[in-house]
Design a protein around this motif. Structure first.
Motif, PDB file in Angstrom:
ATOM      1  N   ALA A 192       3.759  27.218  35.470  1.00 11.97           N
ATOM      2  CA  ALA A 192       3.496  26.232  36.522  1.00 11.97           C
ATOM      3  C   ALA A 192       4.642  26.319  37.532  1.00 11.97           C
ATOM      4  O   ALA A 192       5.799  26.123  37.156  1.00 11.97           O
ATOM      5  CB  ALA A 192       3.388  24.845  35.908  1.00 11.97           C
ATOM      6  N   ALA A 219       1.488  22.625  30.909  1.00  5.13           N
ATOM      7  CA  ALA A 219       0.570  22.139  31.945  1.00  5.13           C
ATOM      8  C   ALA A 219      -0.766  22.817  31.702  1.00  5.13           C
ATOM      9  O   ALA A 219      -0.820  24.027  31.462  1.00  5.13           O
ATOM     10  CB  ALA A 219       1.119  22.486  33.333  1.00  5.13           C
ATOM     11  N   THR A 235      -4.635  24.162  32.439  1.00  5.74           N
ATOM     12  CA  THR A 235      -5.355  24.814  33.520  1.00  5.74           C
ATOM     13  C   THR A 235      -6.724  25.260  33.014  1.00  5.74           C
ATOM     14  O   THR A 235      -6.905  25.482  31.815  1.00  5.74           O
ATOM     15  CB  THR A 235      -4.559  26.033  34.035  1.00  5.74           C
ATOM     16  OG1 THR A 235      -5.326  26.682  35.054  1.00  5.74           O
ATOM     17  CG2 THR A 235      -4.274  27.042  32.925  1.00  5.74           C
ATOM     18  N   GLU A 236      -7.652  25.401  33.943  1.00  3.35           N
ATOM     19  CA  GLU A 236      -8.982  25.932  33.591  1.00  3.35           C
ATOM     20  C   GLU A 236      -9.045  27.428  33.854  1.00  3.35           C
ATOM     21  O   GLU A 236     -10.099  28.041  33.674  1.00  3.35           O
ATOM     22  CB  GLU A 236     -10.060  25.220  34.418  1.00  3.35           C
ATOM     23  CG  GLU A 236     -10.135  23.725  34.142  1.00  3.35           C
ATOM     24  CD  GLU A 236     -11.059  23.013  35.109  1.00  3.35           C
ATOM     25  OE1 GLU A 236     -11.030  23.334  36.315  1.00  3.35           O
ATOM     26  OE2 GLU A 236     -11.812  22.151  34.646  1.00  3.35           O
ATOM     27  N   ASP A 251      -3.946  31.735  31.932  1.00  6.09           N
ATOM     28  CA  ASP A 251      -2.696  30.996  31.721  1.00  6.09           C
ATOM     29  C   ASP A 251      -1.565  31.922  31.305  1.00  6.09           C
ATOM     30  O   ASP A 251      -1.673  33.149  31.403  1.00  6.09           O
ATOM     31  CB  ASP A 251      -2.935  29.880  30.692  1.00  6.09           C
ATOM     32  CG  ASP A 251      -3.267  30.413  29.298  1.00  6.09           C
ATOM     33  OD1 ASP A 251      -3.178  31.639  29.068  1.00  6.09           O
ATOM     34  OD2 ASP A 251      -3.621  29.586  28.431  1.00  6.09           O
ATOM     35  N   PRO A 275      -8.273  17.560  32.824  1.00 10.80           N
ATOM     36  CA  PRO A 275      -7.871  18.660  33.719  1.00 10.80           C
ATOM     37  C   PRO A 275      -6.556  18.334  34.429  1.00 10.80           C
ATOM     38  O   PRO A 275      -6.359  17.221  34.913  1.00 10.80           O
ATOM     39  CB  PRO A 275      -9.027  18.719  34.737  1.00 10.80           C
ATOM     40  CG  PRO A 275     -10.190  18.107  34.028  1.00 10.80           C
ATOM     41  CD  PRO A 275      -9.621  17.063  33.107  1.00 10.80           C
ATOM     42  N   GLY A 276      -5.657  19.296  34.441  1.00 15.99           N
ATOM     43  CA  GLY A 276      -4.376  19.107  35.132  1.00 15.99           C
ATOM     44  C   GLY A 276      -3.345  18.337  34.327  1.00 15.99           C
ATOM     45  O   GLY A 276      -2.247  18.074  34.815  1.00 15.99           O
ATOM     46  N   ARG A 300      -0.362  17.191  31.849  1.00 12.71           N
ATOM     47  CA  ARG A 300       0.943  17.747  31.493  1.00 12.71           C
ATOM     48  C   ARG A 300       1.494  16.935  30.335  1.00 12.71           C
ATOM     49  O   ARG A 300       1.307  15.724  30.285  1.00 12.71           O
ATOM     50  CB  ARG A 300       1.939  17.634  32.665  1.00 12.71           C
ATOM     51  CG  ARG A 300       1.644  18.567  33.791  1.00 12.71           C
ATOM     52  CD  ARG A 300       2.479  18.203  35.008  1.00 12.71           C
ATOM     53  NE  ARG A 300       2.257  19.173  36.047  1.00 12.71           N
ATOM     54  CZ  ARG A 300       2.970  20.281  36.210  1.00 12.71           C
ATOM     55  NH1 ARG A 300       4.000  20.515  35.417  1.00 12.71           N
ATOM     56  NH2 ARG A 300       2.688  21.136  37.148  1.00 12.71           N
TER      57      ARG A 300
END
Ligand code: SF4
Length: 152
Positions: free
Chosen positions: A16, A65, A67-68, A71, A106-107, A109
């Motif tokens: 990230a 973090a 993510t869709e 990664d 989603p998103g 952390r």
């Protein structure tokens, strides 16, 4: 804390950007817990060791973090296609199942310790449902790792 360099085959940043957090697709929480060194290629395995062993297991406070997209673990995967995956539909299905099971929005952390604690609330046999389409499920190492984690 030492930070191993993450494989970067296209010279892109696979952490990230603003925080250096490990980027994870939701289903990779349990994949990281189950990692025993058996991967898709030598480069993939070396990166898994660097991220999973060198960062997450070495320091549970490591930020992650979600993510869709591809990664920190996908970076050198031979199945990665840009920021996607050659098996996109199957991977999206795994992500949906795992995000729901772990309560990951989603998103989101959190620390690796928090992500791991959420995984510890699952029973090993839950993987039969949430990992149903994964080729590694039949080998049993992911269930075994979760079982060991829950006994600690
Ligand atoms: S069975 Fe597959 S998706 Fe499930 S934790 Fe293991 S490697 Fe990940």
């Amino acid at each position: 804390m030492s930070r191993s360099r993450i494989a970067d085959p296209q010279d892109q940043n696979w952490t990230a950007p603003e925080s250096g957090a490990v980027l994870l697709r939701p289903h990779h929480v349990l994949c990281a817990i189950g990692w025993t060194g058996r991967g898709y290629s030598p480069a993939f395995s070396a990166n898994m060791d660097a991220v999973v062993v060198g960062r997450l297991r070495a320091d549970p406070d490591t930020p992650v973090a979600f993510t869709e997209n591809a990664d920190s673990l996908c970076a050198p995967c031979p199945h990665r296609r840009g920021h996607g995956c050659a098996s996109a539909e199957k991977i999206a299905d795994l992500d949906r199942n795992h995000a729901a099971a772990l309560g990951i929005e989603p998103g989101a952390r959190m620390s690796w310790a928090e992500a791991r604690a959420r995984a510890m609330r699952l029973r090993p046999d839950d993987l039969d449902r949430i990992c149903a389409r994964c080729q590694w499920l039949e080998y049993g190492m992911c269930k075994d790792a979760l079982r060991r984690l829950r006994q600690k």
